[in-house]
Design a protein around this motif. Structure first.
Motif, mmCIF file in Angstrom:
data_model
loop_
_atom_site.group_PDB
_atom_site.id
_atom_site.type_symbol
_atom_site.label_atom_id
_atom_site.label_comp_id
_atom_site.label_asym_id
_atom_site.label_seq_id
_atom_site.Cartn_x
_atom_site.Cartn_y
_atom_site.Cartn_z
ATOM 1 N N PHE A 11 -6.121 -0.339 2.303
ATOM 2 C CA PHE A 11 -4.852 -0.373 1.574
ATOM 3 C C PHE A 11 -3.692 -0.639 2.532
ATOM 4 C CE2 PHE A 11 -1.148 2.310 0.539
ATOM 5 C CZ PHE A 11 -0.752 1.761 -0.665
ATOM 6 N N GLY A 12 -3.678 0.059 3.644
ATOM 7 C CA GLY A 12 -2.602 -0.112 4.618
ATOM 8 C C GLY A 12 -2.598 -1.490 5.250
ATOM 9 N N VAL A 13 -3.771 -1.982 5.614
ATOM 10 C CA VAL A 13 -3.853 -3.304 6.239
ATOM 11 C C VAL A 13 -3.402 -4.386 5.258
ATOM 12 C CG1 VAL A 13 -5.494 -5.015 7.145
ATOM 13 C CG2 VAL A 13 -5.609 -2.648 7.915
ATOM 14 N N VAL A 14 -3.832 -4.298 4.014
ATOM 15 C CA VAL A 14 -3.444 -5.301 3.011
ATOM 16 C C VAL A 14 -1.936 -5.286 2.798
ATOM 17 C CG1 VAL A 14 -3.626 -5.904 0.560
ATOM 18 C CG2 VAL A 14 -5.686 -5.397 1.871
ATOM 19 N N TRP A 15 -1.357 -4.103 2.662
ATOM 20 C CA TRP A 15 0.088 -4.025 2.424
ATOM 21 C C TRP A 15 0.879 -4.496 3.648
ATOM 22 C CZ3 TRP A 15 2.942 -3.319 -1.869
ATOM 23 C CH2 TRP A 15 2.262 -2.964 -3.022
ATOM 24 N N ILE A 16 0.409 -4.160 4.826
ATOM 25 C CA ILE A 16 1.089 -4.642 6.034
ATOM 26 C C ILE A 16 1.003 -6.165 6.102
ATOM 27 C CG2 ILE A 16 0.948 -4.703 8.557
ATOM 28 C CD1 ILE A 16 0.176 -1.727 8.466
ATOM 29 N N ALA A 17 -0.162 -6.713 5.808
ATOM 30 C CA ALA A 17 -0.326 -8.170 5.824
ATOM 31 C C ALA A 17 0.593 -8.838 4.800
ATOM 32 C CB ALA A 17 -1.782 -8.540 5.559
ATOM 33 N N LEU A 18 0.693 -8.263 3.602
ATOM 34 C CA LEU A 18 1.600 -8.814 2.589
ATOM 35 C C LEU A 18 3.052 -8.765 3.056
ATOM 36 C CD1 LEU A 18 0.123 -7.375 -0.726
ATOM 37 C CD2 LEU A 18 0.209 -9.764 -0.038
ATOM 38 N N GLY A 19 3.441 -7.650 3.640
ATOM 39 C CA GLY A 19 4.807 -7.519 4.124
ATOM 40 C C GLY A 19 5.121 -8.486 5.255
ATOM 41 N N VAL A 20 4.176 -8.623 6.190
ATOM 42 C CA VAL A 20 4.392 -9.543 7.315
ATOM 43 C C VAL A 20 4.452 -10.988 6.814
ATOM 44 C CG1 VAL A 20 3.316 -10.460 9.407
ATOM 45 C CG2 VAL A 20 3.451 -7.994 9.053
ATOM 46 N N CYS A 21 3.560 -11.359 5.886
ATOM 47 C CA CYS A 21 3.599 -12.719 5.314
ATOM 48 C C CYS A 21 4.926 -12.975 4.617
ATOM 49 C CB CYS A 21 2.443 -12.918 4.351
ATOM 50 S SG CYS A 21 0.849 -13.077 5.147
ATOM 51 N N ASN A 22 5.391 -11.999 3.859
ATOM 52 C CA ASN A 22 6.680 -12.141 3.162
ATOM 53 C C ASN A 22 7.812 -12.286 4.172
ATOM 54 O OD1 ASN A 22 8.722 -12.168 1.293
ATOM 55 N ND2 ASN A 22 8.427 -10.056 0.624
ATOM 56 N N LEU A 23 7.764 -11.508 5.226
ATOM 57 C CA LEU A 23 8.798 -11.578 6.255
ATOM 58 C C LEU A 23 8.774 -12.931 6.973
ATOM 59 C CD1 LEU A 23 10.986 -9.681 7.291
ATOM 60 C CD2 LEU A 23 9.415 -8.929 9.057
ATOM 61 N N ILE A 24 7.580 -13.419 7.285
ATOM 62 C CA ILE A 24 7.464 -14.724 7.945
ATOM 63 C C ILE A 24 7.984 -15.833 7.040
ATOM 64 C CG2 ILE A 24 5.790 -16.432 8.768
ATOM 65 C CD1 ILE A 24 4.160 -14.069 9.875
ATOM 66 N N ILE A 25 7.626 -15.777 5.776
ATOM 67 C CA ILE A 25 8.115 -16.787 4.835
ATOM 68 C C ILE A 25 9.632 -16.743 4.733
ATOM 69 C CG2 ILE A 25 8.176 -17.413 2.377
ATOM 70 C CD1 ILE A 25 5.195 -16.629 2.283
#
Length: 143
Positions: A11-25
């Motif tokens: 759960f934590g890894v998925v949410w961190i990945a989503l947040g980082v992808c959103n931030l990069i975009i």
């Protein structure tokens, strides 16, 4: 370090990945409006914080024990059961009203654009009833 809560770690890894992808975009292709850009960055930061909280709690024995106790709490289970039952009733009603509204719209206007709306609502309603029947049979046999 030992992982005590694998589900929390994922759960934590998925949410961190989503947040980082959103931030990069948001950094690569920023919005024209400053307020929307700020909102997107804040959402990304909140998602990363939620994910990091789950990630960190996965390595704590005490936090994992607290999470499991909360999941097994009878009040939380009853609340989840009632919430899901009410959600299902509301979904039945919405699908039924959509099907009835589509039929009424077709009868009143003779516009064939109402037919796909009725078809989708009727198929989803039938699928929902079929799944409910299958689950009911499953639980009757298992008890």
């Amino acid at each position: 370090m030992k992982i005590y809560n694998k589900k929390g770690l994922v759960f934590g890894v998925v949410w961190i990945a989503l947040g980082v992808c959103n931030l990069i975009i948001n950094i690569v292709s920023p919005e024209e409006f400053l307020s929307k850009q700020i909102k997107d960055v804040l959402i990304a930061v909140v998602v990363i914080m939620i994910g990091s909280s789950g990630f960190i709690r996965a390595f704590s024995k005490q936090a994992t024990r607290e999470d499991r106790m909360e999941d097994q709490d009878e009040r939380n289970q009853l609340l989840a059961l009632k919430t899901k039952a009410l959600t299902l009733k509301i979904f039945y009603g919405c699908l039924g009203m959509s099907a009835i509204g589509a039929v009424a719209g077709y009868k009143l206007t003779d516009n064939p654009a109402w037919i796909p709306i009725f078809t989708v609502a009727a198929v989803l309603l039938g699928l929902l009833l079929l799944v409910e029947l299958i689950v009911s049979i499953y639980y009757e046999r298992s008890m």
